[in-house]
Design an enzyme around this catalytic site. Structure first.
Site, PDB file in Angstrom:
ATOM      1  N   ALA A  90     -19.735  29.753  12.421  1.00 56.92           N
ATOM      2  CA  ALA A  90     -20.053  30.910  11.585  1.00 56.92           C
ATOM      3  C   ALA A  90     -19.371  32.185  12.070  1.00 56.92           C
ATOM      4  CB  ALA A  90     -21.563  31.120  11.545  1.00 56.92           C
ATOM      5  N   GLU A  91     -19.286  32.350  13.371  1.00 58.18           N
ATOM      6  CA  GLU A  91     -18.756  33.593  13.930  1.00 58.18           C
ATOM      7  C   GLU A  91     -17.236  33.699  13.839  1.00 58.18           C
ATOM      8  OE1 GLU A  91     -20.197  36.315  14.979  1.00 58.18           O
ATOM      9  OE2 GLU A  91     -22.283  35.661  15.019  1.00 58.18           O
ATOM     10  N   SER A  92     -16.534  32.629  14.216  1.00 62.68           N
ATOM     11  CA  SER A  92     -15.076  32.747  14.344  1.00 62.68           C
ATOM     12  C   SER A  92     -14.295  31.645  13.647  1.00 62.68           C
ATOM     13  CB  SER A  92     -14.688  32.732  15.825  1.00 62.68           C
ATOM     14  OG  SER A  92     -14.977  31.449  16.376  1.00 62.68           O
ATOM     15  N   TYR A 177     -26.531  34.934   7.234  1.00 62.01           N
ATOM     16  CA  TYR A 177     -26.036  34.416   8.504  1.00 62.01           C
ATOM     17  C   TYR A 177     -26.999  33.376   9.078  1.00 62.01           C
ATOM     18  CZ  TYR A 177     -24.700  34.320  13.428  1.00 62.01           C
ATOM     19  OH  TYR A 177     -24.333  33.908  14.691  1.00 62.01           O
TER      20      TYR A 177
END
Length: 189
Positions: A90-92, A177
Site C-alpha cells: 500500500a505504501e510504496s 488506507y
C-alpha cells in the site's frame, strides 16, 4: 471479476503510471493527466541511464526479493509478515526508492523524523527501512492493544489523530488506507 492481463509491445518504452479508483478499478497510463496516478513501472532503458548517471539503486521488480528481510523482521518484532507485506504494498508498491510528496521514503514510507526516532540511517535501504517500519508497526500494535485497524490508522495519519477521534479518524484517505491494507493482508495470507 476476472483478473486483468496487461502486456506491452517489446519495443514500447515509457514509464507506466497506476491509479486505483474508489471502486477498486485499476487504471494504467504512460501519460498521466491526474495527480492521483503514481509511478508503477519505470522505463527500463531510462531507468538504467538514471542509475548510471545518478548512481541510484534499481527499482524492485519482484516483491519476493524482500521476502527474507520481511521474514527476519517479522520474527524479530513479532509482527505478521502478511501485514508487513500489505503495508509495503500500500505504501510504496514495493519501490524501495519511493518518496512521497510529503517526504515519506522507502518501502514502508517512513517520514524523516519518524525514521530518525527509529534509528533508521538510510530510508532508501530496504533492510534499514523495513526494520524501522516493522519496529514502528510493533509499537503501534502494542499502543493500540493489538488492534490492527487502529495501528494502521495511526501509521497513516498519526497517533494523535487516532487519539483525538477515539478510533479511525473520519479522513477518507485514512479509512481507505486501513481497508486497503487489511484487504492486501488477507490476500498475502
Amino acid at each position: 471479476m476476472a483478473p486483468a492481463v496487461i502486456s506491452w509491445p517489446a519495443a514500447a518504452s515509457a514509464d507506466i503510471y497506476r491509479y486505483e479508483d474508489p471502486e477498486g478499478t485499476l487504471h494504467f497510463t504512460d501519460a498521466p493527466t491526474d495527480k492521483r496516478f503514481k509511478i508503477f513501472m519505470r522505463d527500463i532503458k531510462k531507468d538504467r541511464k538514471l542509475r548510471t548517471v545518478f548512481k541510484l539503486p534499481g527499482y524492485a521488480r519482484n516483491p519476493a526479493e524482500f521476502e527474507p528481510i520481511i521474514a527476519a523482521y517479522a520474527k524479530e518484532y513479532g509482527v505478521d509478515s502478511s501485514l508487513i507485506k500489505a503495508v509495503i504494498h500500500a505504501e510504496s508498491g514495493y519501490n524501495p526508492n519511493a518518496v512521497s510528496r510529503k517526504g515519506a521514503q522507502g518501502l514502508m514510507q517512513l517520514m524523516p523524523k519518524t525514521a530518525q526516532g527509529l534509528k533508521v540511517n538510510n530510508s532508501l535501504d530496504p533492510s534499514d527501512n523495513i526494520r524501522g517500519g516493522v519496529r514502528y508497526l510493533r509499537f503501534l500494535l502494542d499502543t493500540f492493544k493489538g488492534n490492527e485497524s487502529l495501528a494502521l490508522a495511526a501509521y497513516n495519519s498519526g497517533m494523535g489523530s487516532v487519539a483525538k477521534y477515539g478510533g479511525i479518524p473520519p479522513y477518507q484517505e485514512t479509512q481507505d488506507y486501513v481497508a486497503k491494507v487489511l484487504s492486501y493482508r488477507n490476500n498475502y495470507r
